[in-house]
Write a protein that holds these residues in place. Structure first.
Motif, PDB file in Angstrom:
ATOM      1  N   ALA A 166       0.830  -1.205   0.000  1.00 34.95           N
ATOM      2  CA  ALA A 166       0.000   0.000   0.000  1.00 34.95           C
ATOM      3  C   ALA A 166       0.861   1.250   0.000  1.00 34.95           C
ATOM      4  O   ALA A 166       0.538   2.249  -0.656  1.00 34.95           O
ATOM      5  N   SER A 167       1.978   1.191   0.722  1.00 36.17           N
ATOM      6  CA  SER A 167       2.883   2.340   0.745  1.00 36.17           C
ATOM      7  C   SER A 167       3.484   2.591  -0.637  1.00 36.17           C
ATOM      8  O   SER A 167       3.566   3.744  -1.093  1.00 36.17           O
ATOM      9  N   SER A 168       3.882   1.515  -1.322  1.00 33.45           N
ATOM     10  CA  SER A 168       4.427   1.670  -2.672  1.00 33.45           C
ATOM     11  C   SER A 168       3.370   2.209  -3.630  1.00 33.45           C
ATOM     12  O   SER A 168       3.652   3.092  -4.459  1.00 33.45           O
ATOM     13  N   HIS A 169       2.152   1.696  -3.509  1.00 33.34           N
ATOM     14  CA  HIS A 169       1.058   2.176  -4.372  1.00 33.34           C
ATOM     15  C   HIS A 169       0.776   3.652  -4.106  1.00 33.34           C
ATOM     16  O   HIS A 169       0.621   4.446  -5.052  1.00 33.34           O
ATOM     17  N   THR A 170       0.704   4.029  -2.840  1.00 34.30           N
ATOM     18  CA  THR A 170       0.433   5.426  -2.493  1.00 34.30           C
ATOM     19  C   THR A 170       1.568   6.338  -2.943  1.00 34.30           C
ATOM     20  O   THR A 170       1.344   7.463  -3.393  1.00 34.30           O
ATOM     21  N   GLU A 171       2.798   5.835  -2.839  1.00 34.26           N
ATOM     22  CA  GLU A 171       3.941   6.632  -3.282  1.00 34.26           C
ATOM     23  C   GLU A 171       3.896   6.881  -4.784  1.00 34.26           C
ATOM     24  O   GLU A 171       4.177   7.994  -5.252  1.00 34.26           O
ATOM     25  N   ARG A 172       3.515   5.849  -5.547  1.00 33.25           N
ATOM     26  CA  ARG A 172       3.384   6.037  -7.002  1.00 33.25           C
ATOM     27  C   ARG A 172       2.276   7.033  -7.316  1.00 33.25           C
ATOM     28  O   ARG A 172       2.426   7.888  -8.209  1.00 33.25           O
ATOM     29  N   GLU A 173       1.154   6.916  -6.592  1.00 36.60           N
ATOM     30  CA  GLU A 173       0.064   7.867  -6.803  1.00 36.60           C
ATOM     31  C   GLU A 173       0.492   9.287  -6.442  1.00 36.60           C
ATOM     32  O   GLU A 173       0.129  10.254  -7.122  1.00 36.60           O
ATOM     33  N   ALA A 174       1.266   9.408  -5.371  1.00 32.45           N
ATOM     34  CA  ALA A 174       1.748  10.735  -4.965  1.00 32.45           C
ATOM     35  C   ALA A 174       2.664  11.331  -6.031  1.00 32.45           C
ATOM     36  O   ALA A 174       2.571  12.525  -6.360  1.00 32.45           O
ATOM     37  N   GLU A 175       3.550  10.504  -6.575  1.00 31.42           N
ATOM     38  CA  GLU A 175       4.434  10.991  -7.638  1.00 31.42           C
ATOM     39  C   GLU A 175       3.631  11.412  -8.858  1.00 31.42           C
ATOM     40  O   GLU A 175       3.946  12.429  -9.502  1.00 31.42           O
ATOM     41  N   HIS A 176       2.582  10.624  -9.181  1.00 36.12           N
ATOM     42  CA  HIS A 176       1.737  10.984 -10.327  1.00 36.12           C
ATOM     43  C   HIS A 176       1.007  12.298 -10.075  1.00 36.12           C
ATOM     44  O   HIS A 176       0.937  13.166 -10.960  1.00 36.12           O
ATOM     45  N   GLN A 177       0.461  12.462  -8.860  1.00 42.63           N
ATOM     46  CA  GLN A 177      -0.253  13.692  -8.535  1.00 42.63           C
ATOM     47  C   GLN A 177       0.683  14.899  -8.554  1.00 42.63           C
ATOM     48  O   GLN A 177       0.330  15.963  -9.063  1.00 42.63           O
ATOM     49  N   LEU A 178       1.875  14.730  -8.001  1.00 43.94           N
ATOM     50  CA  LEU A 178       2.818  15.846  -7.986  1.00 43.94           C
ATOM     51  C   LEU A 178       3.288  16.191  -9.398  1.00 43.94           C
ATOM     52  O   LEU A 178       3.469  17.367  -9.733  1.00 43.94           O
ATOM     53  N   ALA A 179       3.471  15.159 -10.229  1.00 43.32           N
ATOM     54  CA  ALA A 179       3.856  15.420 -11.619  1.00 43.32           C
ATOM     55  C   ALA A 179       2.746  16.157 -12.360  1.00 43.32           C
ATOM     56  O   ALA A 179       3.004  17.094 -13.126  1.00 43.32           O
ATOM     57  N   ALA A 180       1.490  15.738 -12.119  1.00 41.33           N
ATOM     58  CA  ALA A 180       0.361  16.418 -12.759  1.00 41.33           C
ATOM     59  C   ALA A 180       0.259  17.866 -12.273  1.00 41.33           C
ATOM     60  O   ALA A 180       0.004  18.778 -13.066  1.00 41.33           O
ATOM     61  N   ALA A 181       0.461  18.068 -10.963  1.00 43.00           N
ATOM     62  CA  ALA A 181       0.417  19.436 -10.431  1.00 43.00           C
ATOM     63  C   ALA A 181       1.547  20.284 -11.004  1.00 43.00           C
ATOM     64  O   ALA A 181       1.360  21.468 -11.314  1.00 43.00           O
ATOM     65  N   SER A 182       2.715  19.675 -11.170  1.00 41.68           N
ATOM     66  CA  SER A 182       3.847  20.409 -11.750  1.00 41.68           C
ATOM     67  C   SER A 182       3.572  20.772 -13.207  1.00 41.68           C
ATOM     68  O   SER A 182       3.871  21.898 -13.644  1.00 41.68           O
ATOM     69  N   GLN A 183       2.998  19.841 -13.965  1.00 34.67           N
ATOM     70  CA  GLN A 183       2.657  20.133 -15.364  1.00 34.67           C
ATOM     71  C   GLN A 183       1.603  21.232 -15.446  1.00 34.67           C
ATOM     72  O   GLN A 183       1.695  22.123 -16.303  1.00 34.67           O
ATOM     73  N   ALA A 184       0.605  21.163 -14.562  1.00 35.17           N
ATOM     74  CA  ALA A 184      -0.423  22.215 -14.558  1.00 35.17           C
ATOM     75  C   ALA A 184       0.188  23.563 -14.220  1.00 35.17           C
ATOM     76  O   ALA A 184      -0.179  24.587 -14.807  1.00 35.17           O
ATOM     77  N   ARG A 185       1.136  23.567 -13.288  1.00 39.17           N
ATOM     78  CA  ARG A 185       1.797  24.822 -12.933  1.00 39.17           C
ATOM     79  C   ARG A 185       2.594  25.376 -14.104  1.00 39.17           C
ATOM     80  O   ARG A 185       2.607  26.596 -14.346  1.00 39.17           O
ATOM     81  N   GLU A 186       3.255  24.482 -14.841  1.00 38.22           N
ATOM     82  CA  GLU A 186       4.022  24.932 -16.007  1.00 38.22           C
ATOM     83  C   GLU A 186       3.089  25.481 -17.088  1.00 38.22           C
ATOM     84  O   GLU A 186       3.418  26.480 -17.746  1.00 38.22           O
ATOM     85  N   ARG A 187       1.928  24.831 -17.272  1.00 36.21           N
ATOM     86  CA  ARG A 187       0.954  25.351 -18.252  1.00 36.21           C
ATOM     87  C   ARG A 187       0.456  26.722 -17.830  1.00 36.21           C
ATOM     88  O   ARG A 187       0.304  27.629 -18.667  1.00 36.21           O
ATOM     89  N   GLN A 188       0.171  26.890 -16.553  1.00 31.66           N
ATOM     90  CA  GLN A 188      -0.288  28.185 -16.070  1.00 31.66           C
ATOM     91  C   GLN A 188       0.797  29.244 -16.231  1.00 31.66           C
ATOM     92  O   GLN A 188       0.508  30.385 -16.607  1.00 31.66           O
ATOM     93  N   ARG A 189       2.032  28.859 -15.966  1.00 32.18           N
ATOM     94  CA  ARG A 189       3.128  29.817 -16.132  1.00 32.18           C
ATOM     95  C   ARG A 189       3.285  30.221 -17.595  1.00 32.18           C
ATOM     96  O   ARG A 189       3.467  31.403 -17.908  1.00 32.18           O
ATOM     97  N   ALA A 190       3.205  29.222 -18.502  1.00 29.02           N
ATOM     98  CA  ALA A 190       3.322  29.529 -19.931  1.00 29.02           C
ATOM     99  C   ALA A 190       2.172  30.419 -20.383  1.00 29.02           C
ATOM    100  O   ALA A 190       2.372  31.362 -21.168  1.00 29.02           O
ATOM    101  N   TRP A 191       0.956  30.124 -19.883  1.00 29.12           N
ATOM    102  CA  TRP A 191      -0.197  30.955 -20.248  1.00 29.12           C
ATOM    103  C   TRP A 191      -0.022  32.371 -19.724  1.00 29.12           C
ATOM    104  O   TRP A 191      -0.314  33.346 -20.430  1.00 29.12           O
ATOM    105  N   PHE A 192       0.466  32.502 -18.496  1.00 27.59           N
ATOM    106  CA  PHE A 192       0.683  33.829 -17.924  1.00 27.59           C
ATOM    107  C   PHE A 192       1.728  34.603 -18.706  1.00 27.59           C
ATOM    108  O   PHE A 192       1.559  35.790 -18.990  1.00 27.59           O
ATOM    109  N   VAL A 193       2.814  33.923 -19.082  1.00 24.54           N
ATOM    110  CA  VAL A 193       3.869  34.588 -19.864  1.00 24.54           C
ATOM    111  C   VAL A 193       3.330  35.008 -21.229  1.00 24.54           C
ATOM    112  O   VAL A 193       3.608  36.122 -21.700  1.00 24.54           O
TER     113      VAL A 193
END
Length: 281
Positions: A166-193
């Protein structure tokens, strides 16, 4: 004739300044909104994945403590120490039970079948711990060691394996969520620029056109003034627009007309005077 729209140039400059101010305020608002949305996304990822991961690590550490307390029961020879150890073991088991059930209810990313099997293994393990209490209080270390080795050990191992999975599964999900949040942040930054550059380009083009028009008309007035200074009053200043520069151009043309009329009168008077002088001589 002077044009009546005397404040048009001031209005143009005011509108240009207002446009720049609105753009700056809009960029500040968009920047603040982008930062807030990125913070919300990161906080959501933290709450949904990182906190459950921390709870899982705490559950693994706590069930390991329970196992250590269980194993130590077979080594205790003092009745009072045994009583304290059993009380501590039961307290840890009760706390672990509450925390595990709370976590399984909140861990929606983990399959329901896995959560059910984990609770089943824990229920069986806790029953084994309850069975160990009686021989432990009777100071029967042989029975305690046998129950701990042959009955509760497989349950404990199953629990630790499932918590680790369960810890490994949650860790993978956390990495996926953080990667998605990072991509969304980059899209927002590009849109703002992109919006910032587009707005600045628009304002720059507008100010450039306004400045170019003003400089062109001021250069025309300067050239006309130079011609008048050189004695030429035949070329009128082109009058365009309905602002203060147009008023100035019209006034300058009126001045040139009056100067030309005066020079014509002076020239006629001079010619008449010269003719009279010639007649007398």
């Amino acid at each position: 004739m002077i044009v009546q729209h005397r404040h048009s140039l001031r209005l143009k400059l005011t509108l240009a300044f207002a446009g720049v101010s609105v753009l700056v305020l809009a960029l500040v608002f968009l920047g603040d909104r982008t930062i807030r949305e990125a913070a919300v996304q990161l906080e959501t990822a933290r709450e949904q994945q990182l906190l459950p991961l921390v709870q899982l690590n705490e559950l693994q550490a706590q069930v390991a403590r329970i196992r250590v307390l269980e194993i130590e029961l077979a080594r205790i020879e003092d009745m009072f120490a045994m009583s304290d150890q059993v009380s501590f073991l039961q307290s840890e088991a009760a706390t672990f039970d509450a925390r595990l059930r709370h976590w399984t209810q909140a861990a929606t990313t983990l399959p329901a079948s896995d959560r059910t099997r984990l609770l089943d293994h824990w229920t069986q393990y806790r029953a084994d711990l309850d069975r160990i209490v009686e021989p432990a209080m009777a100071m029967d270390s042989r029975v305690v060691a046998a129950l701990s080795t042959f009955q509760s050990a497989p349950r404990y191992q199953a629990i630790t394996r499932m918590l680790l999975a369960a810890s490994s599964h949650t860790e993978r999900e956390a990495e996926h969520q953080l990667a998605a949040a990072s991509q969304a942040r980059e899209r927002q930054r590009a849109w703002f620029v992109a919006v910032s550059l587009g707005g600045l380009l628009l304002v720059g083009v507008g100010l450039g056109l306004l400045t170019r028009e003003l400089l062109r008309r001021i250069a025309g007035l300067r050239a006309a003034a130079m011609r008048v200074a050189e004695g030429s009053v035949q070329a009128p200043v082109p009058v365009t627009g309905q602002d203060e520069l147009a008023d100035l151009g019209a006034a300058f043309n009126t001045l040139q007309d009056r100067v030309a009329e005066r020079e014509a009168l002076l020239s006629g008077a001079r010619s008449d005077l010269e003719r009279r002088v010639e007649q007398r001589t």
